[in-house]
Structures are given as structure tokens and as C-alpha cells.
Design a protein around this motif. Structure first.
Motif, PDB file in Angstrom:
ATOM      1  N   MET A 162     -61.442   8.727   8.729  1.00 51.59           N
ATOM      2  CA  MET A 162     -60.571   9.451   9.657  1.00 51.59           C
ATOM      3  C   MET A 162     -61.283  10.624  10.337  1.00 51.59           C
ATOM      4  O   MET A 162     -60.663  11.637  10.629  1.00 51.59           O
ATOM      5  CB  MET A 162     -59.320   9.937   8.903  1.00 51.59           C
ATOM      6  CG  MET A 162     -58.462   8.792   8.406  1.00 51.59           C
ATOM      7  SD  MET A 162     -57.881   7.719   9.757  1.00 51.59           S
ATOM      8  CE  MET A 162     -57.770   6.140   8.908  1.00 51.59           C
TER       9      MET A 162
ATOM     10  N   ASP B 114     -60.294  21.397  11.998  1.00 47.85           N
ATOM     11  CA  ASP B 114     -59.997  20.173  11.251  1.00 47.85           C
ATOM     12  C   ASP B 114     -61.336  19.592  10.791  1.00 47.85           C
ATOM     13  O   ASP B 114     -62.198  19.271  11.600  1.00 47.85           O
ATOM     14  CB  ASP B 114     -59.262  19.168  12.154  1.00 47.85           C
ATOM     15  CG  ASP B 114     -58.628  18.042  11.340  1.00 47.85           C
ATOM     16  OD1 ASP B 114     -59.030  17.826  10.178  1.00 47.85           O
ATOM     17  OD2 ASP B 114     -57.722  17.372  11.876  1.00 47.85           O
TER      18      ASP B 114
ATOM     19  N   HIS C 124     -61.301  11.846   4.659  1.00 42.58           N
ATOM     20  CA  HIS C 124     -60.052  11.062   4.565  1.00 42.58           C
ATOM     21  C   HIS C 124     -60.317   9.612   4.961  1.00 42.58           C
ATOM     22  O   HIS C 124     -61.024   9.351   5.934  1.00 42.58           O
ATOM     23  CB  HIS C 124     -59.005  11.611   5.559  1.00 42.58           C
ATOM     24  CG  HIS C 124     -58.560  13.009   5.292  1.00 42.58           C
ATOM     25  ND1 HIS C 124     -58.092  13.837   6.279  1.00 42.58           N
ATOM     26  CD2 HIS C 124     -58.483  13.725   4.150  1.00 42.58           C
ATOM     27  CE1 HIS C 124     -57.748  15.003   5.762  1.00 42.58           C
ATOM     28  NE2 HIS C 124     -57.981  14.966   4.472  1.00 42.58           N
TER      29      HIS C 124
ATOM     30  N   LEU D  26     -52.195   3.902   9.948  1.00 47.04           N
ATOM     31  CA  LEU D  26     -51.654   4.942  10.826  1.00 47.04           C
ATOM     32  C   LEU D  26     -52.465   5.096  12.118  1.00 47.04           C
ATOM     33  O   LEU D  26     -52.149   5.946  12.949  1.00 47.04           O
ATOM     34  CB  LEU D  26     -51.615   6.277  10.078  1.00 47.04           C
ATOM     35  CG  LEU D  26     -50.733   6.306   8.816  1.00 47.04           C
ATOM     36  CD1 LEU D  26     -50.902   7.617   8.064  1.00 47.04           C
ATOM     37  CD2 LEU D  26     -49.272   6.083   9.174  1.00 47.04           C
TER      38      LEU D  26
ATOM     39  N   HIS E 276     -53.770   5.306   1.121  1.00 42.81           N
ATOM     40  CA  HIS E 276     -54.259   6.420   1.938  1.00 42.81           C
ATOM     41  C   HIS E 276     -54.981   7.353   0.978  1.00 42.81           C
ATOM     42  O   HIS E 276     -54.358   7.867   0.048  1.00 42.81           O
ATOM     43  CB  HIS E 276     -53.100   7.186   2.577  1.00 42.81           C
ATOM     44  CG  HIS E 276     -52.262   6.364   3.516  1.00 42.81           C
ATOM     45  ND1 HIS E 276     -52.777   5.763   4.646  1.00 42.81           N
ATOM     46  CD2 HIS E 276     -50.950   6.046   3.501  1.00 42.81           C
ATOM     47  CE1 HIS E 276     -51.807   5.129   5.281  1.00 42.81           C
ATOM     48  NE2 HIS E 276     -50.692   5.278   4.604  1.00 42.81           N
TER      49      HIS E 276
ATOM     50  N   LEU F 114     -49.123  12.744   6.280  1.00 45.08           N
ATOM     51  CA  LEU F 114     -50.228  12.123   7.008  1.00 45.08           C
ATOM     52  C   LEU F 114     -49.713  11.792   8.404  1.00 45.08           C
ATOM     53  O   LEU F 114     -48.754  11.023   8.547  1.00 45.08           O
ATOM     54  CB  LEU F 114     -50.697  10.844   6.294  1.00 45.08           C
ATOM     55  CG  LEU F 114     -51.627  11.030   5.102  1.00 45.08           C
ATOM     56  CD1 LEU F 114     -50.958  11.764   3.964  1.00 45.08           C
ATOM     57  CD2 LEU F 114     -52.171   9.701   4.618  1.00 45.08           C
TER      58      LEU F 114
ATOM     59  N   SER G 129     -54.426  13.000  10.089  1.00 42.64           N
ATOM     60  CA  SER G 129     -54.779  14.250   9.428  1.00 42.64           C
ATOM     61  C   SER G 129     -53.590  14.708   8.595  1.00 42.64           C
ATOM     62  O   SER G 129     -52.504  14.130   8.654  1.00 42.64           O
ATOM     63  CB  SER G 129     -55.186  15.311  10.445  1.00 42.64           C
ATOM     64  OG  SER G 129     -54.051  15.755  11.130  1.00 42.64           O
ATOM     65  N   ILE G 130     -53.852  15.717   7.820  1.00 41.72           N
ATOM     66  CA  ILE G 130     -52.887  16.219   6.843  1.00 41.72           C
ATOM     67  C   ILE G 130     -52.162  17.440   7.403  1.00 41.72           C
ATOM     68  O   ILE G 130     -52.811  18.371   7.887  1.00 41.72           O
ATOM     69  CB  ILE G 130     -53.666  16.645   5.567  1.00 41.72           C
ATOM     70  CG1 ILE G 130     -54.210  15.417   4.852  1.00 41.72           C
ATOM     71  CG2 ILE G 130     -52.831  17.496   4.648  1.00 41.72           C
ATOM     72  CD1 ILE G 130     -53.158  14.586   4.204  1.00 41.72           C
TER      73      ILE G 130
ATOM     74  N   PRO H 194     -45.645   8.383   5.292  1.00 36.63           N
ATOM     75  CA  PRO H 194     -46.683   8.662   4.304  1.00 36.63           C
ATOM     76  C   PRO H 194     -46.855  10.160   4.053  1.00 36.63           C
ATOM     77  O   PRO H 194     -47.001  10.939   4.986  1.00 36.63           O
ATOM     78  CB  PRO H 194     -47.940   8.079   4.933  1.00 36.63           C
ATOM     79  CG  PRO H 194     -47.681   8.076   6.395  1.00 36.63           C
ATOM     80  CD  PRO H 194     -46.197   7.993   6.599  1.00 36.63           C
TER      81      PRO H 194
END
Lengths: 651, 651
Positions: free
Chosen positions: A300, A441, A455, A548, A616, B480, B497-498, B517
Motif C-alpha cells: 500500500m 503518510d 501495509h 480496497l 489486511h 482502513l 491507509s489507516i 474494515p
């Protein structure tokens, strides 16, 4: 490993003349070393011998017609072994991909189809190794290493598949990523970031090189992992007295009978699994073939070093090619029995993989069933039995990740398919040593100073050609729906009831699992139990996950099937690989999401269930420097398949 | 069982004078037989002795103040055993429910609170038995049995809790349902339907009787279940050489240390679980207390015979009261060690339950971690270790159902909490012998001729007072979310991303799990890892399920917490029972859904996590006459709790 391969090659040349001819047990048996050698001889003696750089990328039994296999299985003349053996071979020669069907009995190439579409076959171990070694000799790379004050003898490079991102023209290329060992064998812990190397597998040359930036090198300290020395025997003894038999590739255990094979692409394949019905006094079919079809692992991080890491482990590398020789007492318990596998090298020579698959009886302390009854006057009646199951296991190590792949058979008729994820994380170097410093990020977790674990997801897609008591099956979605009490007085106001829907076409069976409660059942509408329920097997899933990524993102286009966990297709011999057969640099023009656009009928047909188990992965510090196994599983559980419980003692 | 109870009673009266005084190990230790006897003596000598029909419904250590327990634990003066012992006792006398706090050292009743709200305490075994026996002697019932040409000596009756359906006035009543054995010990398989019996537990009389219709009686044939005779030892040997210690109620295994207790309501309670951190060289707190809080089992048939079957097994019956004496080699493996439990009878006398809890090391053949590295030139480095865990187990048999309740501790710091459902289905008689005949909603599955197993749910709700590295914790939802690549060029278009959200108030933490998620993490915001991540434990769930009953339906009002799987509340000593303390005939005015209406702060507070594991059970023929165990579990997994993996050998 290169030396290993050469030694194995030599060994086989020597052994081959005296190798025993194993009589054929089953049409789905993998090719023997003798058969592999014969196939290679046929090809080398054909017109293909004139092609430059002929390399073998795939070789296995050509999928026989299902009807023929079923006929062979049910035929009493089985012993005569009249099943013709044909192999599918994929070679690259003269820069073209050839798909060959070789007839072993006739000793000839039956067909040769040149693949002109997008995508390439899975990579060979030899070309991956050469790409790694040759990259490390490239003067520009040596210069980069020197400028970083690193010692080239401590560098390990890993070729990674590069995916597809809309390019019109493509070449068989990989991207090389390098690591600095110097004090650790955990190479992934010390990435040398900032360098882009593209390596062409046809010319065997670096075709693109960029040294973009320098990142701090994470320390070697604390990155090593070693197992403690175990005492086999007393500490980890046999769990049970194994009561299963292995005849060739056919396993018998309790009421179960199934075939297990090893294949370079899928790894372990379970076939023709049937269960003996003591009431009907015959074997009843459950699963024609089941195996991992594809594994999609997108990272990711969209930056230059990472955006392309969107692996299709099965299609690009092969779970069989990546299979590891199982470690007794560690990978499988002391009571395990092992089956060897055979792979080919780039020249089409057979390589033995010792202990490719293990089988063991498991007693984990669980209870198969139990009950205590105090409702019979003057008695306390306690009953129950411990649960013993049979596990078939293989392990694929694809670079940093280790996949533990289990098929667990139960006395109830249930099959639990499990995946365990362990191994090492993919990490990137960073200047950060504490999360306090991070304001952007970073696409992952700071798991150690200067180390970010990125990730990512794992989607493990299974091909499940269930044949519930025969080939013609239907897939039923039984939804649980809240009902208001109507039509009669009741103090209750609500309850749930079942709304059964037979899914008629492929589009109906694209299911994203969520909070909506439903049972998913593969039934045989033509076979009823004693009280009239259609016989069935139910899919019991774990926590659901789906991809996703945006639908228009290239890796998602290539793996569009990961948007839904469940698909059902009519059986088609050629449709087995969810992400398409030529997965390396594929454009998403083959595979589950494409085939199902035809929206074919799936009611009362020979149908196949596809299920994707998703993870995930947000890494955490406990995953560093080694990950504790993360387990997930799904279950295929008989649901009105039997007239009654089958776990009770049949006296 | 009645005789058993009497024998045990006699045994205790005899043993009591010479029973050894076990020195107190831990403030949360259950009450000893000596302490129970002392409490009874204190009560019998108080003003309560004048009350008519004094019966004991609950007796356990009064929950001590958490601060005091933590202080005791951390205090070096622990050996001095200065913790005062107080008991909570619930008795019914003179038709009133009294909640007593008894101070054992002072030898007096510290407080006596009369419960004037709705609901009643859990039922005693003796009154259930008497309700069953007296109903069978009722002339109207005998007449019904005679008219059905049945033999009363072959009838078993079972008292069931009657729930609450809007009645303004209530009495302590149960409903009686009866079965015909005559050829089977599986009483549930032969229900005598059509009879409604309401039994008053105060007057001990049948207060309502209706014989409404006659249904065919299912046959006894094929309903029996028996275990085969096992050979303990060779077939199911010790799995590992157990390496755990039991000192009183404190268990030590690997880096873990925890307290296990047995309680009549919750059954097994795990307390003060801490894990030794070899880097910090101290125990770090993980879980203050964890146990089953409530179990809601609504059946989905709104007709007269079934509508009220909406059981709250923990509050109405008690998982401890229903706990079964564990069968070695069946319920627990050969290497298990057992802990006895003590219950009280209706007269407040201690009853020993031998083997109430078992503890065993489990080696199931799984792999704790492994990796094979081929990236180091000239080497193939294989590493890994088998997984050995410690399981604490109890089993509750509530009528027909058996709940196998496991807490599994891992070397990684992870705790897996498992529930296995087995036993016998609740069934109703029907005239149908084949599904072809059915045109109405029968609210279940025809599992055998004349036998419908009714649709139902199980919601097992856990109280999880996690104290992650200390009492002040926050609950974080890490969602997520798909992101488009923006701000720099990339061939990739998307990634996830978180988005971390600290849940600030109770209303934020009511979570219905679905396809969205997210990771759910209990963190300690005041304690960071070496690189600055807040230390945490993550909740990993299985397939989610929530109650499908209408919000305005009475059983749902009483169990409103089952609409969400996750809740978080500030710690409150008195808030432990999700469905309310007085669950029998409760009106839903106590419990999780009520407490949380205050919407209290939960950020950086001492907070409690509540998790509900749900099963929607659509019965199938394989569940008849006995159900194979259906497993589900959730995991509490350290997530940045440790600076790195803890599974590696600490040399």
C-alpha cells in the motif's frame, strides 16, 4: 541453491536409468521423474529444438476430462490402467511462449499453441537467480554500493515481479531490490532503498538503472532469528497412533478417501475426495478438485520503490515452485508421514523436493461431541469423544513470506481449509526512529528504528470444484430475515426465518460477505435425504475481507476477483486460475472476473465455488523480526448431506 | 441427581469439621467450603432466620475494590494475607430477594439490600428438580399422559425459564416441558407437545395448565448416542510435557501468570493476567478480569409452545451451576490437570464439583513461526518452532446444550477465547415426515421424521476488563480507507491507509461489525514502545453475528446489547452482567444497553471491553441426534505491546 540444483541435476541423470516405474494409481497422479524425462526427450527431439534459449516454465499432467476420470474411478477395470497420460508444458523459446500438449503413450507433441496475448508464464528459479547475481555485477550498481560505503560481498538482491501499469509495450522484466546482510541473515531487515534496477530476462541485462536517494540503513542488531534446539520425541511425541494409509497418492482415513498431488503452480491439490456412507454402503462424492488458485499481495505504498509490489504469488512464482521441504517436528508433528514432490528446472529436468507434503492425525485436545444428561431419573449420563482429524499440509515460502496451507479432514465429513501466515515482513528504510517525528503518510508502521513495515493485503483464492453427491449442483443463499409475527396471537413480536434463493447465473453468485446474515450452501437438487432435504455442503467463512484498491487501479484490474469473496462458475476444464493463466505482467484480460461476464447458468449444473480468504495486514512491532503465525480458515461442512450425525460409533 | 445432592450434603457435614484451612493465595480466590459454612452460619444466626423458605441463590466473594487488589498484588507484604474477605450472598426469604454483604472476619452481615426491582435471581437446582417432579404428579398432567396412552414412568419433564412478555405483574414461575423416554436416553428427541404447564416456585404448585393438542411422538429409534470405549494412554497420550504450575488458583506458564476462579454465575473467571517482559524485567498487566457475562439463546418459533424460549443461560441458570465435572481423556486430554469448584445448594451448603476446570498444554501440530531463507549466498537457512499453548477449559451443560469454554494463552502474549457448541438440539414434534409435505413456516429444519429442530441463536457475551500495561486505556478504531494517489506522480492509482479514531464516549464504541474494515485496539496512551507506538492489544473477531429480533420485541429489550458485538464502558465494579443482574423475568432495565445511556467518557480511563460472539443456528440433519462441536473464537493479540516479537528463544 545453485549448486544444489546442479547436484540434483547430476543425481537425476545418474538415477534415471535405474528409476523404478511406479504403476499408475490415479489419472491425476503427478508426472513421475521418468515421465518428465520422456516429455523432455520428446520436446528436445521435436522442431522446438531449433528455438533459441528454450526454457521450461511449467510441466504437469494435462487436466484430463472430468468425465473420463470419474468413469475411470467408478470402473471395475481400473487395474488395467488404460488411462492415457498427457502433459501440458509451457516453454519459452525464440522469445515466444509455447503451450504444448504432449502425449506420453504416443510419444509426440499433440499440439503447440503460441501464446500471443498479454502476460508471461511463471518465472523459473534459474532466471531469478541469474537476475539477482548479474545485477550485483552491474558497474552502476557496484558504484552505488561503493558510494554508500557498503561491501558488495554482503549484498543480497531479490528479483521482484514488476506488475503492469498501463504500458502498451512490455518485455519480460523484473525489478531488483537489494539488501545489506553484514551481521544478519534476516536480509529484509536491512533494505538498501533509493535504487531502481530493471532487469530484462530475455537479454539477461540491466535495462534501466536509477540511484535516486540514500536512506539510512537499519541496524543489524536485533534482526536475527533462530529456533531453539528442540528435542524430538519426548517433548513433541506422536499425538495419536496414525490410522491412515497412503497408497501412491491416494489417502484413506476413517470414512474419507482422497487423492493428493503436488503441482508447481498450485502446490498441493486435493482431488476426488469422497466419503463412505455406512448407511448407503458406498462412497459419496464431495470435492472433485480443490487447491489455491491465486494469491494477490498488494502493498500500500505508491512511491517509486514500492508501487509495483502487487504480487500474484501463484501465477508469477508458483506455490509449488516456492514449496519448502518440510521440517519434521517443526513444520509437521512427529507422527507425520511425508510425500515427496517433483519439480522441473529451466531445462525440463526433474528435481525432487523431499517432504513436499505431510499428512498427520491431529489430536489437539478438542472435543468432537459431548453431552451430559441429567433428565433421566436417578442417572447422570456423560458421553463424548475427543476430536481426531487428518491434516494434509504444505508450506510455500515466497520470498519473505511463508504460507502454511492446510486441508483438515474431519470424521463428521467436514473439511477445514486453513492458511497460516508467518515469515518476515517487507520493510523499507526510513530516517525516522520514533513515531513522534512522523508527520506524513509513511504507508506502514515504524516497527524498529529506521524501519517501516509496509501495509499490505493477502488474498488467498481457492478453487473448490465441489461435487456434492454428484456433478450437478446448485448454489443456494439462505438469508436470515427478521419477520414480524402476523396472523395469530403471540406474546412474541419477531423471529427470523430462512429465505432460500437458488442462484441461477454467475452474476447472482458474486457475493461480498458482510453483516448481512446468510448461509451459503452447495446443494445437489437431485438427491434428497430420508426426509426430503436436498443434500448439501455449507461454506462457513471467517472474518471477511475484500480488496480496497480502486477498481481502475492496474493491480486491481488484474485481480478484479478480489472485490468479492465468493464466486460460482460452471465447470470448465480451462478455468482454474482466478487471476488468469499468464499472470506475470497480465492485463486482467483472463480470469474469474472476465469469464463470469458471460453470466452463464449455474443452476443444477456442474459448478465450481471460488472463495477468497483475505487478510489486511497492518504490521505491528510483534511482527519484527519474525511474525508469529496468523491463522485463518474456512470450513466446508456437510449440511443435510447425511441423514444423521456421522460422528457416532458405527458398531 | 437429587440423591447425589443429598449424599454430597451429608459428606460435607461430615467433612466440614476436619476440613483444612487453605491459606489465602489471592484476594479473588473463590470461597472455600469452610468460608461458605461460616457465611451460612452467620446468616442463619441473623434476623434473616425468621424469614420463611430461605433459599440461597448466589454466594461468592464480593468483588473487591480493584485498587485494593492491585495494591495487594504489587505489595511486597503479600504474604501477610491482610486482605479482608467479604462475600456477596443472594437469598430469597419471605418472598423477597435479599442481597447481603457478609464480612467474614467480622462475622457479620454488613448490609442487606432488598431487591424491589424487576427480575429474579438465578434458579436453584433443587427448585428446578422439584418443579419437574411435582408437575409430573399433577392430576391434570397424569390425565394428559394417560389420554396419550403413555407411561408416566417414562416421562421426563424439564422446567424452562418463561422470560418476560410485557406482563405488569409477575410471579417466580417456570414453564414445564415434557418428553417421553421409553427406549432412549435422548429425552429431547421425543417431545410431548401441546401441553402448557406453568409452575409457581413460591407456592410450588402448577398454576396454569392447558392441554391444547396432540402431536405425533417421534420414534425412539436412532436417537440414542453413546461414546465408543476409548483406550486412554496409548491412543490419546500426553501431548507435551506440561510445564505449567498451579499454586492455589494462580497459574504460571511461560511468561504468563494469571488467576483462575470458579463462580456459580460466570463459571470460569480469568483474573490479573500479566505477562513477563524479559526486556523490562517485570510483569506487565494485560487483563484484570475476563469471563462470560451473559448468553442469550432465543428460539425463532412464535407459537404457544416455543415463543418464550429466549434463554439467558448465565443470568437465569448460571454457567457455574451448569458446569459439568470434566471427563479426563474426553473433555480434556491426558496431560490435563484439574481444579475442583465449589457451589452451594439451596440451603447454602457447599457442594464440591470435582474437575470443574482443566488446564493443559496443547500441541496441535501448528507452527508458532517459521521461515526459510535462500537469499544468503550458498545457504538454505530453515528456522521455526512448533506452537505450544496453554488452555484453561470448563464446560457448561445447560439442559440440552453443552458449551465448551476455552481460554488459550500463547507464548506471543496472545489470548484466544473459544466457544464450542455441542450437545442435543431442542426439537418439536410434527406430523411431517418429509419436507414435501410442508407448505407453512415451521420455524426450523425437519431433521428426522416427525421431528423439527427449531431455528435459534447463541450470543455469548464476554466481559473483558483489559488493563493494557496499566488501568488507564483508550479504545481505538483504526479504519482502513481507500485513498487516491495525489500530490506526486505514481503508476499506482490507489492504496489504503489507516485512519485512527480514539473513541471518546460510550456511544462511539457501540460497534456492529460488518464488511467495513477496521482494527479495534485497546491501547495505553500513556505508555509507548521504543519507537513511540502506544502499547496495545487488538481484538480479532470471527464471522460477526448480531441479534435479528425486532428492537421492540420483549426478549430483545431484555438483551438489547446483542444488537452490537462491541461495547466499551468505564470500569464500574457493579457493571459485570450484560443482561442485568436479576435476569430471570427481567424487563431490560439493567445491563449494558442501559448503563451506556449515560454516554460516559472512555478515553484514557479504566475501561472494559465487551464482545459478543454470535451463532445463528439453522439446524441440519447432521446435528441429530447429537451435534458435532461447532467452534468459534476471538483473539486478544498484542499489537505494539512489545518492542519486538516475543516468540524467539530468550537465551
Amino acid at each position: 541453491m545453485n549448486i544444489q540444483v546442479i547436484l540434483l541435476l547430476l543425481l537425476f541423470v545418474t538415477l534415471n536409468s535405474c528409476s523404478l516405474i511406479k504403476s499408475l494409481q490415479h489419472p491425476l497422479d503427478p508426472l513421475s521423474p521418468k515421465e518428465i524425462n520422456k516429455i523432455r526427450t520428446i520436446i528436445q527431439n521435436s522442431h522446438l529444438k531449433t528455438l533459441s534459449n528454450l526454457t521450461y516454465h511449467f510441466l504437469d499432467v494435462e487436466e484430463p476430462n472430468k468425465d473420463d476420470v470419474l468413469h475411470w474411478l467408478s470402473s471395475s477395470e481400473r487395474k488395467e490402467n488404460r488411462f492415457s497420460r498427457r502433459a501440458k508444458v509451457v516453454v519459452i523459446g525464440g522469445r515466444q511462449t509455447h503451450e504444448l500438449i504432449v502425449d506420453l503413450s504416443k510419444g509426440l507433441i499433440e499440439s503447440n499453441h503460441v501464446h500471443n496475448g498479454h502476460g508471461y508464464p511463471s518465472l523459473t528459479f534459474e532466471e531469478l537467480l541469474q537476475a539477482s547475481l548479474l545485477s550485483q555485477k552491474d558497474p552502476k550498481f557496484l558504484n552505488s554500493i561503493t558510494r554508500r560505503n557498503l561491501n558488495i560481498s554482503q549484498v543480497s538482491c531479490l528479483p521482484l515481479t514488476k506488475g503492469w501499469f498501463g504500458e502498451v509495450m512490455s518485455r519480460r522484466e523484473v525489478k531488483i531490490t537489494c539488501f545489506y546482510r553484514n551481521g544478519t541473515t534476516n536480509i529484509y531487515a536491512r533494505p538498501i532503498n533509493g535504487i531502481t534496477i530493471v532487469f530484462d530476462l530475455e537479454s539477461m541485462k540491466v535495462t534501466k538503472y536509477m540511484d535516486r536517494y540514500r536512506a539510512p540503513l537499519p541496524t543489524a542488531e536485533g534482526t536475527e532469528f533462530h529456533a531453539r534446539r528442540l528435542e524430538p520425541g519426548p517433548t513433541y511425541p506422536n499425538t495419536t497412533n496414525s490410522k491412515f494409509s497412503i497408497q501412491g497418492n491416494v489417502i484413506r482415513w476413517g470414512d474419507w478417501k482422497f487423492h493428493v498431488a503436488f503441482n508447481s503452480r498450485a502446490g498441493m491439490i486435493i482431488s476426488t475426495a469422497s466419503i463412505y456412507d455406512s448407511k448407503e454402503k458406498r462412497y459419496r462424492r464431495v470435492l472433485y478438485r480443490g487447491h489455491v488458485s491465486e494469491t494477490f499481495v498488494p502493498y500500500m505504498d505508491p512511491t517509486e520503490d514500492w508501487y509495483y509490489r502487487t504480487f500474484m504469488d501463484v501465477g508469477e512464482f508458483g506455490f509449488g515452485k516456492a514449496a519448502d521441504s518440510l521440517q519434521p517436528f517443526i513444520d509437521c508433528p512427529g507422527n507425520a508421514k511425508f510425500i515427496d514432490g517433483y519439480l522441473i528446472d529451466a531445462l525440463g529436468m526433474p528435481n525432487k523436493l523431499p517432504r513436499a507434503i505431510c499428512l498427520f492425525e491431529r489430536y489437539s485436545g478438542d472435543v468432537a461431541w459431548r453431552h451430559t444428561e441429567i433428565g433421566v431419573p436417578g442417572k447422570v449420563i456423560r458421553n463424548g469423544e475427543p476430536e481426531v482429524t487428518l491434516v494434509a499440509r504444505m508450506i510455500a515460502t515466497v520470498g519473505n513470506y511463508d504460507y502454511i496451507l492446510d486441508w483438515e479432514f474431519r470424521q463428521t465429513g467436514s473439511i477445514t481449509v486453513g492458511v497460516g501466515l508467518t515469515g518476515v515482513l517487507e520493510m523499507k528504510a526510513t530516517s525516522y526512529t520514533s513515531t513522534d517525528q512522523i508527520t506524513e503518510d509513511v504507508y506502514g508502521t515504524l516497527v524498529a528504528p529506521n524501519t517501516i513495515a509496509v501495509h499490505h493485503d493477502h488474498f488467498v483464492t481457492y478453487y473448490l470444484d465441489l461435487d456434492v453427491n454428484g456433478s450437478e449442483n446448485s448454489f443456494v443463499r439462505s438469508s436470515l430475515q427478521t419477520e414480524r409475527v402476523r396472523g395469530f396471537p403471540s406474546p412474541r413480536k419477531s423471529y427470523w426465518s430462512i429465505k432460500k434463493k437458488v442462484l441461477k447465473r454467475e452474476a447472482d453468485a458474486k457475493i461480498r460477505l458482510g453483516s448481512e446474515p446468510a448461509e451459503l450452501i452447495m446443494v445437489n437438487p437431485n438427491k434428497k435425504t430420508n426426509v426430503g432435504n436436498p443434500v448439501g455442503y455449507r461454506l462457513i467463512t471467517g472474518q471477511p475481507a475484500y480488496s480496497l484498491l480502486a477498481d481502475d487501479d492496474y493491480p486491481q484490474m488484474r485481480n478484479a476477483y478480489t472485490k468479492y469473496q465468493v464466486w460460482v462458475t460452471p465447470y470448465n476444464k480451462s478455468e482454474r486460475w482466478a487471476g488468469g493463466y499468464y499472470a506475470d505482467q497480465s492485463h486482467g484480460l483472463d480470469g474469474l472476473a472476465v469469464w463470469t461476464r458471460r453470466n452463464r447458468r449455474i443452476e443444477n449444473e456442474d459448478i465450481v465455488l471460488w472463495y477468497t480468504m483475505g487478510f489486511h495486514h497492518v504490521p505491528c512491532q510483534e511482527d519484527f523480526p519474525i511474525m508469529a503465525t496468523l491463522q485463518s480458515s474456512f470450513e466446508l461442512r456437510p449440511t443435510n448431506f447425511f441423514d444423521k450425525s456421522t460422528i457416532l460409533y458405527k458398531a
